[in-house]
Design a protein around this motif. Structure first.
Motif, mmCIF file in Angstrom:
data_model
loop_
_atom_site.group_PDB
_atom_site.id
_atom_site.type_symbol
_atom_site.label_atom_id
_atom_site.label_comp_id
_atom_site.label_asym_id
_atom_site.label_seq_id
_atom_site.Cartn_x
_atom_site.Cartn_y
_atom_site.Cartn_z
ATOM 1 N N SER A 119 -47.555 70.759 0.363
ATOM 2 C CA SER A 119 -46.799 70.576 -0.535
ATOM 3 C C SER A 119 -46.792 69.102 -1.102
ATOM 4 O O SER A 119 -47.592 68.359 -0.538
ATOM 5 C CB SER A 119 -45.170 70.950 -0.057
ATOM 6 O OG SER A 119 -45.157 69.909 1.319
ATOM 7 N N SER A 161 -43.376 71.190 3.965
ATOM 8 C CA SER A 161 -43.897 72.593 4.696
ATOM 9 C C SER A 161 -43.326 72.785 6.088
ATOM 10 O O SER A 161 -43.959 73.737 6.611
ATOM 11 C CB SER A 161 -45.359 72.886 4.197
ATOM 12 O OG SER A 161 -45.572 72.854 3.108
ATOM 13 N N SER A 213 -43.700 74.958 0.735
ATOM 14 C CA SER A 213 -42.580 74.567 0.910
ATOM 15 C C SER A 213 -41.325 75.548 1.118
ATOM 16 O O SER A 213 -40.507 75.500 1.777
ATOM 17 C CB SER A 213 -42.262 73.114 0.600
ATOM 18 O OG SER A 213 -41.991 73.379 -0.990
ATOM 19 N N GLN A 236 -43.888 79.739 0.094
ATOM 20 C CA GLN A 236 -43.685 79.882 1.404
ATOM 21 C C GLN A 236 -43.924 81.506 2.028
ATOM 22 O O GLN A 236 -44.628 81.807 2.925
ATOM 23 C CB GLN A 236 -42.315 79.575 2.086
ATOM 24 C CG GLN A 236 -41.871 79.677 3.361
ATOM 25 C CD GLN A 236 -40.305 79.270 3.423
ATOM 26 O OE1 GLN A 236 -39.165 79.854 3.117
ATOM 27 N NE2 GLN A 236 -40.108 78.417 4.200
ATOM 28 N N CYS A 266 -50.712 74.818 5.098
ATOM 29 C CA CYS A 266 -49.527 74.742 3.993
ATOM 30 C C CYS A 266 -49.338 73.355 3.450
ATOM 31 O O CYS A 266 -49.270 72.272 4.058
ATOM 32 C CB CYS A 266 -48.323 75.068 4.908
ATOM 33 S SG CYS A 266 -48.351 76.529 5.566
ATOM 34 N N GLU A 314 -49.681 71.440 8.293
ATOM 35 C CA GLU A 314 -49.240 71.262 6.943
ATOM 36 C C GLU A 314 -49.943 70.141 6.455
ATOM 37 O O GLU A 314 -50.177 69.247 7.135
ATOM 38 C CB GLU A 314 -47.517 70.912 6.821
ATOM 39 C CG GLU A 314 -47.189 69.298 7.464
ATOM 40 C CD GLU A 314 -45.946 69.022 7.043
ATOM 41 O OE1 GLU A 314 -45.439 69.614 5.814
ATOM 42 O OE2 GLU A 314 -44.974 68.467 7.956
#
Length: 254
Positions: free
Chosen positions: A41, A47, A19, A24, A39, A63
């Motif tokens: 989080s 994210s 995130s 990141q 991604c 995400e």
């Protein structure tokens, strides 16, 4: 003589803690090298900024969310991540937490929480995704260690214990999986400007002590870690296994 291959085109990566901060930067670095990035989080929408930046730059990212202190959520994340773009080629275990307290007062529940997030989740993701890498005879795992994988720190006993353990786990998995062409390495970031180190940055005495010990004479930026991640994720590092790569501006050399 052929040139080393640092490209990640058609590779799929899962990055936890994506995130903000180091996670990141690592997700964006892998995407810039050609990887499709999942991604992850701790919350839905966490994210979103990372994913938007990657997609806006012409990459591919989605995400997912999972509470890394929840075993069931971690197991579900491993399964979901492998169904987004296909099998995971690159796993980056970056998600983590820290709690500061003198050891004599350290709450047991916080000790357990830090270990669950930093160590248990790392092991479970390595196990669940790594076994598929072993089956396919290909994969790259990058765990995020710390300067506190080498030293004890001050008022962070759980974090220190977890990061020593991450370094040891990295070597243990490399020993088992190297024969299957799965490389398991770790990056140990130095003192990087993130919210995790904000307390140190804000403490004039500690910040000065830290800077005096860094030959580069500056705090690191999250972008300083991207090259190391791309290298360890690429074919250029195929004969590197069980290594803890310090990206610290020379801190350990002092």
């Amino acid at each position: 003589m052929s040139q080393p291959d640092f490209g990640l085109t058609d590779k799929v990566a899962l990055v936890t803690g994506a995130s903000r901060g180091i996670g990141q930067a690592l997700a964006m670095g892998l995407a810039q090298a050609g990887a499709k990035v999942v991604c992850a989080s701790s919350r839905i929408g966490g994210s979103e900024d990372t994913v938007n930046q990657i997609n806006s730059a012409g990459g591919e990212a989605v995400e997912l969310a999972a509470d890394l202190s929840d075993t069931d959520a971690v197991m579900a994340l491993a399964e979901k991540a492998q169904g987004v773009f296909g099998e995971i080629d690159i796993l980056v275990n970056n998600g983590g937490t820290i709690y500061r307290s003198p050891a004599v007062e350290f709450p047991l529940d916080q000790w357990q929480h830090v270990l669950q997030v930093n160590l248990d989740a790392t092991f479970l993701l390595c196990q669940q995704i790594g076994k598929k890498m072993v089956e396919r005879k290909h994969g790259k795992i990058i765990n995020i260690a710390s300067m506190l994988s080498y030293s004890g720190g001050i008022t962070v006993p759980a974090y220190t214990a977890s990061k020593h353990a991450v370094a040891g786990l990295t070597k243990a998995l490399a020993n088992e999986w190297g024969q299957h062409n799965v490389q398991v390495n770790a990056i140990a970031p130095g003192y990087i400007r993130t919210d995790n180190t904000q307390a140190l940055q804000d403490d004039p005495e500690r910040s000065s002590e830290i800077l005096k010990r860094i030959p580069a004479a500056r705090w690191g930026e999250t972008s300083d870690l991207q090259g190391a991640a791309v290298f360890l994720a690429s074919a250029a590092s195929n004969y590197i296994n069980g290594h803890i790569l310090a990206v610290d501006g020379g801190f350990l050399a002092r």
